[in-house]
Design an enzyme around this catalytic site. Structure first.
Site, PDB file in Angstrom:
ATOM      1  N   ARG A  15       0.839  -1.202   0.000  1.00 25.11           N
ATOM      2  CA  ARG A  15       0.000   0.000   0.000  1.00 25.11           C
ATOM      3  C   ARG A  15       0.876   1.256   0.000  1.00 25.11           C
ATOM      4  O   ARG A  15       2.072   1.185   0.285  1.00 25.11           O
ATOM      5  CB  ARG A  15      -0.928  -0.009   1.223  1.00 25.11           C
ATOM      6  CG  ARG A  15      -2.036  -1.042   1.145  1.00 25.11           C
ATOM      7  CD  ARG A  15      -2.830  -1.126   2.439  1.00 25.11           C
ATOM      8  NE  ARG A  15      -2.056  -1.717   3.524  1.00 25.11           N
ATOM      9  CZ  ARG A  15      -2.512  -1.880   4.767  1.00 25.11           C
ATOM     10  NH1 ARG A  15      -3.723  -1.467   5.081  1.00 25.11           N
ATOM     11  NH2 ARG A  15      -1.738  -2.448   5.684  1.00 25.11           N
ATOM     12  N   LYS A  73       1.533   2.012   7.199  1.00 18.33           N
ATOM     13  CA  LYS A  73       1.855   1.207   8.383  1.00 18.33           C
ATOM     14  C   LYS A  73       2.765   1.960   9.334  1.00 18.33           C
ATOM     15  O   LYS A  73       3.372   2.967   8.977  1.00 18.33           O
ATOM     16  CB  LYS A  73       2.483  -0.122   7.983  1.00 18.33           C
ATOM     17  CG  LYS A  73       1.522  -1.092   7.340  1.00 18.33           C
ATOM     18  CD  LYS A  73       0.291  -1.355   8.205  1.00 18.33           C
ATOM     19  CE  LYS A  73       0.606  -2.146   9.455  1.00 18.33           C
ATOM     20  NZ  LYS A  73      -0.605  -2.351  10.309  1.00 18.33           N
ATOM     21  N   TYR A  92      -1.168   4.569  10.416  1.00 19.25           N
ATOM     22  CA  TYR A  92      -1.545   3.617  11.461  1.00 19.25           C
ATOM     23  C   TYR A  92      -0.357   3.444  12.404  1.00 19.25           C
ATOM     24  O   TYR A  92       0.795   3.323  11.967  1.00 19.25           O
ATOM     25  CB  TYR A  92      -1.897   2.253  10.854  1.00 19.25           C
ATOM     26  CG  TYR A  92      -3.218   2.222  10.120  1.00 19.25           C
ATOM     27  CD1 TYR A  92      -4.413   2.408  10.803  1.00 19.25           C
ATOM     28  CD2 TYR A  92      -3.269   1.999   8.746  1.00 19.25           C
ATOM     29  CE1 TYR A  92      -5.633   2.384  10.137  1.00 19.25           C
ATOM     30  CE2 TYR A  92      -4.484   1.969   8.072  1.00 19.25           C
ATOM     31  CZ  TYR A  92      -5.662   2.159   8.772  1.00 19.25           C
ATOM     32  OH  TYR A  92      -6.861   2.139   8.108  1.00 19.25           O
ATOM     33  N   HIS A  94      -0.921   1.728  16.088  1.00 20.31           N
ATOM     34  CA  HIS A  94      -1.158   0.539  16.925  1.00 20.31           C
ATOM     35  C   HIS A  94      -0.080   0.420  18.007  1.00 20.31           C
ATOM     36  O   HIS A  94       0.668  -0.562  18.086  1.00 20.31           O
ATOM     37  CB  HIS A  94      -1.199  -0.730  16.066  1.00 20.31           C
ATOM     38  CG  HIS A  94      -2.291  -0.730  15.032  1.00 20.31           C
ATOM     39  ND1 HIS A  94      -3.636  -0.798  15.344  1.00 20.31           N
ATOM     40  CD2 HIS A  94      -2.238  -0.646  13.673  1.00 20.31           C
ATOM     41  CE1 HIS A  94      -4.363  -0.778  14.240  1.00 20.31           C
ATOM     42  NE2 HIS A  94      -3.546  -0.673  13.211  1.00 20.31           N
ATOM     43  N   GLU A 116      -6.030   4.889  13.454  1.00 16.20           N
ATOM     44  CA  GLU A 116      -6.979   3.983  14.115  1.00 16.20           C
ATOM     45  C   GLU A 116      -7.691   4.591  15.312  1.00 16.20           C
ATOM     46  O   GLU A 116      -8.640   3.996  15.834  1.00 16.20           O
ATOM     47  CB  GLU A 116      -6.291   2.677  14.532  1.00 16.20           C
ATOM     48  CG  GLU A 116      -5.320   2.781  15.699  1.00 16.20           C
ATOM     49  CD  GLU A 116      -3.914   3.145  15.282  1.00 16.20           C
ATOM     50  OE1 GLU A 116      -3.023   3.056  16.136  1.00 16.20           O
ATOM     51  OE2 GLU A 116      -3.697   3.505  14.098  1.00 16.20           O
ATOM     52  N   ASP A 268      -3.066  -6.665  15.294  1.00 17.24           N
ATOM     53  CA  ASP A 268      -2.471  -5.323  15.297  1.00 17.24           C
ATOM     54  C   ASP A 268      -2.451  -4.719  16.694  1.00 17.24           C
ATOM     55  O   ASP A 268      -1.600  -3.885  17.008  1.00 17.24           O
ATOM     56  CB  ASP A 268      -3.235  -4.379  14.359  1.00 17.24           C
ATOM     57  CG  ASP A 268      -2.736  -4.450  12.922  1.00 17.24           C
ATOM     58  OD1 ASP A 268      -1.536  -4.687  12.731  1.00 17.24           O
ATOM     59  OD2 ASP A 268      -3.548  -4.283  12.008  1.00 17.24           O
TER      60      ASP A 268
END
Length: 372
Positions: A15, A73, A92, A94, A116, A268
Site C-alpha cells: 500500500r 503502516k 496507522y 497501533h 486507528e 495489530d
C-alpha cells in the site's frame, strides 16, 4: 505545506500513503508533495503517474525533508530514526502492544497521529473502518484456505456439499471486521455464529440475516463452547487504542478441534488469543496444539490496490485539513482528528496506550497547549 510519502518497507506491504489522485488534489490546493521512487509501483501507480499529478519523485531522504509524512503502516526502526520534532506523522500506529515503537516516537519529538484512533461524530473510527472491512472479508478467505489439509487444517470445505455438513465459523465481535467476515462466511454457505457483548449489535445483525446467522451474547462459557466446536474462529474484537482482550486462553486452544483455524484480526492490537503472535504475508501461519494460527498484522496489504484506494477515500479530507491549516491548528479545530493524536513533542497523549504500556499520558489538549 510540504508533504512526504515514503515507500512502505514492512514485509509484503504494498500500500501507499497517497494515490496519484490524492496528490493531484493536494497540489491543486497549493501544496508540495514528494513521493519516494517506486512507492506505488507494486500496485500500478508508476512514478510517472505521480509526476503527472504534480509530485516530485525522489529518495527517502527527500521525502523526510517534508513537514507532514503520510504513510500506511507504523514506522519501522529506520523510519523512526528519521523523525524530528518538526515532523507530523499521519499513519496507522497501533502503539498499545508495541513499546519499542512508542519509545522511538516519544524520543523523536514529532507529532504522531494514528489513523486507528481518529473518530467521527457517531463515535465510529472512520480511518480504521475501510481496512477493517477489507480485513474482515479477507479473514474468511484466508481461513478457508488454511482449513485445507495440505495447509495443516481439518480438510473442511466451509460451504459443504449436498449430504455433508457445512463448516462452522465462529466470529468474536460483531463490529466492522466481524460484520464483514460474517457476510462473507454466510455467502460461502458456512454455518455461522457471532458473539458480542452489545445486545443492539446482535439485534441489528439478527434483523439483517435472520436464521442464516446465530447471534450469541458473549460470556466466558458461551465463548468456550463455541470456540471448541468451531472449524474456523475469527478474532474481530477491538477496544479503540488499547490492547486487545485475551479472550482465548492457551488452555482453550488445547481443547479446540485438531486442524481448526484461528484468524486473529486483532493482532495489530496484540491479538485476542494468548497463543497469537504477529506473522507476515511471507510466513502467515504457525501451529500451536494442532490449531493453525493466521496472525498477519497487515492483512489488507495483500489486496494493496483496493486497500490503498479505500484508505485514501477516508484519509484525504484529514490530510487536506492538516496541510491547509497546519497540524496544530487542524488538531485544535477538530476534536475527532485530535482523538488521533497519540504522541506530541515527547508526550504520550492516548490514555489507553499509556495504560497498556504502563506509561504516563496526558490529554491531547494539554499537550497542544504546552506546545503553543
Amino acid at each position: 505545506m510540504h508533504i512526504g510519502v515514503p515507500r512502505e518497507i514492512k514485509n509484503h506491504e504494498y500500500r501507499v500513503g497517497l494515490t496519484p489522485t490524492a496528490v493531484a488534489e493536494l497540489v491543486r490546493q497549493g501544496h508540495q508533495v514528494t513521493v519516494e521512487h517506486d512507492a506505488g509501483a507494486a500496485i500500478g501507480f508508476a512514478d510517472t503517474d505521480y509526476s503527472s499529478a504534480g509530485a516530485q519523485v525522489g529518495t527517502v531522504e527527500d521525502v523526510f525533508e517534508a513537514e507532514l509524512i503520510v504513510k500506511v503502516k507504523e514506522p519501522q526502526a529506520s523510519e523512526r530514526a528519521r523523525l524530528q520534532p518538526r515532523h507530523t506523522l499521519f499513519t496507522y500506529l497501533h502503539l498499545a502492544p508495541d513499546r519499542p515503537q512508542t519509545e522511538g516516537l516519544l524520543a523523536s519529538g514529532a507529532l504522531c497521529i494514528a489513523y486507528e484512533t481518529v473518530t467521527d461524530a457517531r463515535g465510529g473510527l472512520p480511518l480504521l473502518a475501510p481496512m477493517s472491512e477489507v480485513a474482515g472479508r479477507m479473514a474468511v478467505q484466508a481461513g478457508a484456505g488454511c482449513l485445507e489439509k495440505a495447509r495443516g487444517g481439518r480438510g473442511v470445505l466451509l460451504g459443504g456439499v449436498p449430504g455433508v455438513p457445512r463448516g462452522r465459523v465462529v466470529i468474536l465481535g460483531g463490529g466492522v471486521v466481524g460484520s464483514n467476515a460474517l457476510a462473507m462466511a454466510i455467502g460461502m454457505g458456512a454455518e455461522v455464529a457471532v458473539l458480542d457483548k452489545n445486545p443492539e449489535v446482535l439485534r441489528q445483525l439478527d434483523a439483517r440475516y435472520g436464521n442464516r446467522l446465530q447471534t450469541l451474547y458473549s460470556t466466558a462459557a458461551t465463548l468456550e463452547e463455541q470456540v471448541m466446536a468451531a472449524d474456523l474462529v475469527i478474532g474481530a474484537v477491538l477496544v479503540p487504542g488499547a490492547a486487545a482482550p485475551k479472550l482465548i486462553s492457551a488452555e482453550l486452544i488445547t481443547r479446540m478441534q485438531k486442524g481448526a483455524v484461528l484468524v486473529d484480526v486483532a493482532i495489530d492490537q496484540g491479538g485476542c488469543a494468548e497463543t497469537s503472535r504477529a506473522t507476515t504475508h511471507a510466513e502467515p501461519t504457525y501451529v500451536v496444539d494442532d490449531v493453525v494460527h493466521y496472525c498477519v498484522a497487515n492483512m489488507p496489504g495483500a489486496v494493496a490496490r483496493t486497500a490503498t484506494q479505500a484508505l485514501n477515500n477516508a484519509t484525504l479530507p484529514f490530510v487536506l485539513a492538516l496541510a491547509n491549516k497546519g497540524a496544530r491548528q487542524a488538531l485544535q479545530d477538530d476534536p475527532h482528528l485530535r482523538k488521533g493524536l497519540n504522541v506530541a513533542a515527547g508526550q504520550l497523549t492516548n490514555a489507553s496506550v499509556g495504560e497498556a504500556l504502563g506509561l504516563p499520558a496526558q490529554s491531547p489538549e494539554d499537550a497542544l497547549a504546552a506546545m503553543s
